[in-house]
Design a protein around this motif. Structure first.
Motif, PDB file in Angstrom:
ATOM      1  N   UNK A 196       1.204  -1.472   0.033  1.00  0.00           N
ATOM      2  CA  UNK A 196      -0.190  -0.150   0.157  1.00  0.00           C
ATOM      3  C   UNK A 196       1.001   1.132   0.252  1.00  0.00           C
ATOM      4  N   UNK A 197       1.862   1.480   0.355  1.00  0.00           N
ATOM      5  CA  UNK A 197       2.269   2.665   0.537  1.00  0.00           C
ATOM      6  C   UNK A 197       3.462   2.597  -0.630  1.00  0.00           C
ATOM      7  N   UNK A 198       4.004   1.441  -0.914  1.00  0.00           N
ATOM      8  CA  UNK A 198       4.913   1.938  -2.396  1.00  0.00           C
ATOM      9  C   UNK A 198       3.070   2.105  -3.726  1.00  0.00           C
ATOM     10  N   UNK A 199       2.069   1.634  -3.871  1.00  0.00           N
ATOM     11  CA  UNK A 199       1.211   1.519  -4.646  1.00  0.00           C
ATOM     12  C   UNK A 199       1.176   0.646  -5.189  1.00  0.00           C
ATOM     13  N   UNK A 200       1.585  -0.988  -4.924  1.00  0.00           N
ATOM     14  CA  UNK A 200       1.530  -1.541  -5.257  1.00  0.00           C
ATOM     15  C   UNK A 200       1.161  -3.177  -5.785  1.00  0.00           C
ATOM     16  N   UNK A 201       0.467  -3.668  -7.078  1.00  0.00           N
ATOM     17  CA  UNK A 201      -0.758  -4.426  -6.574  1.00  0.00           C
ATOM     18  C   UNK A 201       0.438  -6.098  -6.419  1.00  0.00           C
ATOM     19  N   UNK A 202       1.236  -6.379  -6.943  1.00  0.00           N
ATOM     20  CA  UNK A 202       2.045  -7.869  -5.764  1.00  0.00           C
ATOM     21  C   UNK A 202       3.487  -7.213  -5.199  1.00  0.00           C
ATOM     22  N   UNK A 203       4.062  -8.364  -5.310  1.00  0.00           N
ATOM     23  CA  UNK A 203       5.207  -8.616  -4.739  1.00  0.00           C
ATOM     24  C   UNK A 203       6.253  -8.185  -4.944  1.00  0.00           C
ATOM     25  N   UNK A 204       6.676  -8.722  -6.339  1.00  0.00           N
ATOM     26  CA  UNK A 204       7.634  -8.591  -7.608  1.00  0.00           C
ATOM     27  C   UNK A 204       7.330  -6.844  -8.227  1.00  0.00           C
ATOM     28  N   UNK A 205       6.550  -6.319  -8.383  1.00  0.00           N
ATOM     29  CA  UNK A 205       6.274  -4.544  -8.179  1.00  0.00           C
ATOM     30  C   UNK A 205       6.576  -3.933  -7.107  1.00  0.00           C
ATOM     31  N   UNK A 206       6.279  -3.994  -6.119  1.00  0.00           N
ATOM     32  CA  UNK A 206       6.386  -3.377  -5.170  1.00  0.00           C
ATOM     33  C   UNK A 206       8.099  -3.269  -4.740  1.00  0.00           C
ATOM     34  N   UNK A 207       8.954  -3.998  -5.495  1.00  0.00           N
ATOM     35  CA  UNK A 207      10.521  -4.318  -5.658  1.00  0.00           C
ATOM     36  C   UNK A 207      10.953  -3.628  -6.617  1.00  0.00           C
ATOM     37  N   UNK A 208      10.497  -3.295  -7.657  1.00  0.00           N
ATOM     38  CA  UNK A 208      10.729  -2.569  -8.896  1.00  0.00           C
ATOM     39  C   UNK A 208      10.263  -1.195  -8.240  1.00  0.00           C
ATOM     40  N   UNK A 209       9.202  -0.973  -7.512  1.00  0.00           N
ATOM     41  CA  UNK A 209       8.947   0.321  -7.149  1.00  0.00           C
ATOM     42  C   UNK A 209       9.499   1.108  -6.295  1.00  0.00           C
ATOM     43  N   UNK A 210       9.935  -0.092  -5.186  1.00  0.00           N
ATOM     44  CA  UNK A 210      11.328   0.600  -4.674  1.00  0.00           C
ATOM     45  C   UNK A 210      12.506   0.699  -5.542  1.00  0.00           C
ATOM     46  N   UNK A 211      13.195  -0.338  -5.624  1.00  0.00           N
ATOM     47  CA  UNK A 211      14.543   0.410  -6.993  1.00  0.00           C
ATOM     48  C   UNK A 211      14.268   1.424  -7.369  1.00  0.00           C
ATOM     49  N   UNK A 212      13.521   1.885  -7.969  1.00  0.00           N
ATOM     50  CA  UNK A 212      12.722   3.738  -9.106  1.00  0.00           C
ATOM     51  C   UNK A 212      13.192   4.294  -7.732  1.00  0.00           C
ATOM     52  N   UNK A 213      13.030   4.017  -6.937  1.00  0.00           N
ATOM     53  CA  UNK A 213      12.855   5.195  -5.677  1.00  0.00           C
ATOM     54  C   UNK A 213      14.130   5.034  -5.113  1.00  0.00           C
ATOM     55  N   UNK A 214      14.999   4.193  -4.771  1.00  0.00           N
ATOM     56  CA  UNK A 214      16.178   3.783  -4.246  1.00  0.00           C
ATOM     57  C   UNK A 214      16.027   4.086  -3.148  1.00  0.00           C
ATOM     58  N   UNK A 215      14.862   3.329  -2.452  1.00  0.00           N
ATOM     59  CA  UNK A 215      15.003   2.217  -1.220  1.00  0.00           C
ATOM     60  C   UNK A 215      15.086   1.010  -1.309  1.00  0.00           C
ATOM     61  N   UNK A 216      16.303   0.456  -2.451  1.00  0.00           N
ATOM     62  CA  UNK A 216      16.700  -0.831  -2.158  1.00  0.00           C
ATOM     63  C   UNK A 216      18.150  -0.269  -1.698  1.00  0.00           C
ATOM     64  N   UNK A 217      18.955  -1.571  -1.250  1.00  0.00           N
ATOM     65  CA  UNK A 217      20.654  -1.506  -0.768  1.00  0.00           C
ATOM     66  C   UNK A 217      21.268  -2.412  -2.278  1.00  0.00           C
ATOM     67  N   UNK A 218      21.227  -2.553  -3.832  1.00  0.00           N
ATOM     68  CA  UNK A 218      21.713  -3.659  -4.136  1.00  0.00           C
ATOM     69  C   UNK A 218      23.036  -3.383  -4.519  1.00  0.00           C
ATOM     70  N   UNK A 219      23.888  -3.469  -3.975  1.00  0.00           N
ATOM     71  CA  UNK A 219      24.765  -3.264  -3.855  1.00  0.00           C
ATOM     72  C   UNK A 219      25.744  -4.486  -4.027  1.00  0.00           C
TER      73      UNK A 219
END
Length: 221
Positions: A196-219
């Motif tokens: 809900x916070x990310x505006x996502x309909x699935x867990x996969x979409x949530x991860x994409x939206x989080x990556x787009x917002x810079x909320x994931x440490x992918x290093x």
């Protein structure tokens, strides 16, 4: 959003190639706890079946006679927001995977995998996991992160951030419960809050939206 129900998993197969569709139906017939509620060869038939049968999981082919399966994914979720859509494609392409995730898909798998892997993907999304090969998921999230404008979005509250990080590591509902010391019933509301916070309909979409917002440490992935 995942979490198998006591009545088993209801699956709709959307596939216009009869041989593959029948092969999937045959394979699922041997799987305990999985019931196929229909085989739809077109987008129109899929939407009718979704409205009538309310499946838990929809296996969605990308190329259909009357439309695109990725676009159809969004339409399926409008009709039945509780469904998990797994997109099937002939090519394991990060671009297609990104489009599927942005449409709300819970998983993305190539058709050239063994049918047993497709069955496993159905069980995975119902267990709260993103049904995407780990290497493809890493590539997808890295691509999204690289394409963003460099500005980080607002962070999530610590409780939600912890859940998001575990989702990014590939943990399903049981793993999240174990890692955070939660009762199983507490996981879905917490994941739901992240979506809900990310505006996502699935867990996969949530991860994409989080990556787009810079909320994931992918290093470190």
């Amino acid at each position: 959003m995942g979490g198998e129900t006591g009545g088993g998993v209801r699956v709709l197969v959307v596939e216009d190639h009869a041989a593959l569709g029948e092969a999937l139906l045959f394979a699922f017939s041997f799987e305990e706890g999985i019931e196929v509620v229909g085989l739809a060869p077109t987008v129109a038939a899929a939407l009718e079946s979704v409205a009538a049968a309310r499946p838990d999981v929809v296996l969605m082919d990308v190329r259909l006679p009357d439309g695109n399966g990725i676009e159809a994914t969004s339409r399926v979720l409008e009709v039945h927001p509780g469904a998990e859509v797994i997109v099937l494609t002939a090519h394991a392409d990060p671009v297609f995977a990104l489009r599927a995730a942005e449409a709300g898909a819970a998983g993305f798998i190539p058709k050239d995998v063994r049918i047993a892997n497709i069955v496993s993907a159905v069980r995975a999304v119902r267990a709260g996991e993103a049904a995407v090969a780990p290497t493809l998921l890493r590539s997808l999230l890295a691509q999204v992160a690289a394409d963003r404008d460099g500005r980080a979005g607002d962070g999530l509250p610590p409780e939600q951030a912890a859940v998001l990080e575990l989702l990014a590591q590939g943990f399903g509902s049981e793993g999240i419960a174990a890692k955070l010391g939660l009762d199983g019933a507490e996981v879905e509301p917490r994941v739901g809050a992240v979506l809900e916070a990310l505006g996502a309909r699935s867990r996969l979409e949530a991860l994409v939206l989080a990556a787009r917002r810079g909320l994931l440490d992918l290093s470190t992935r």
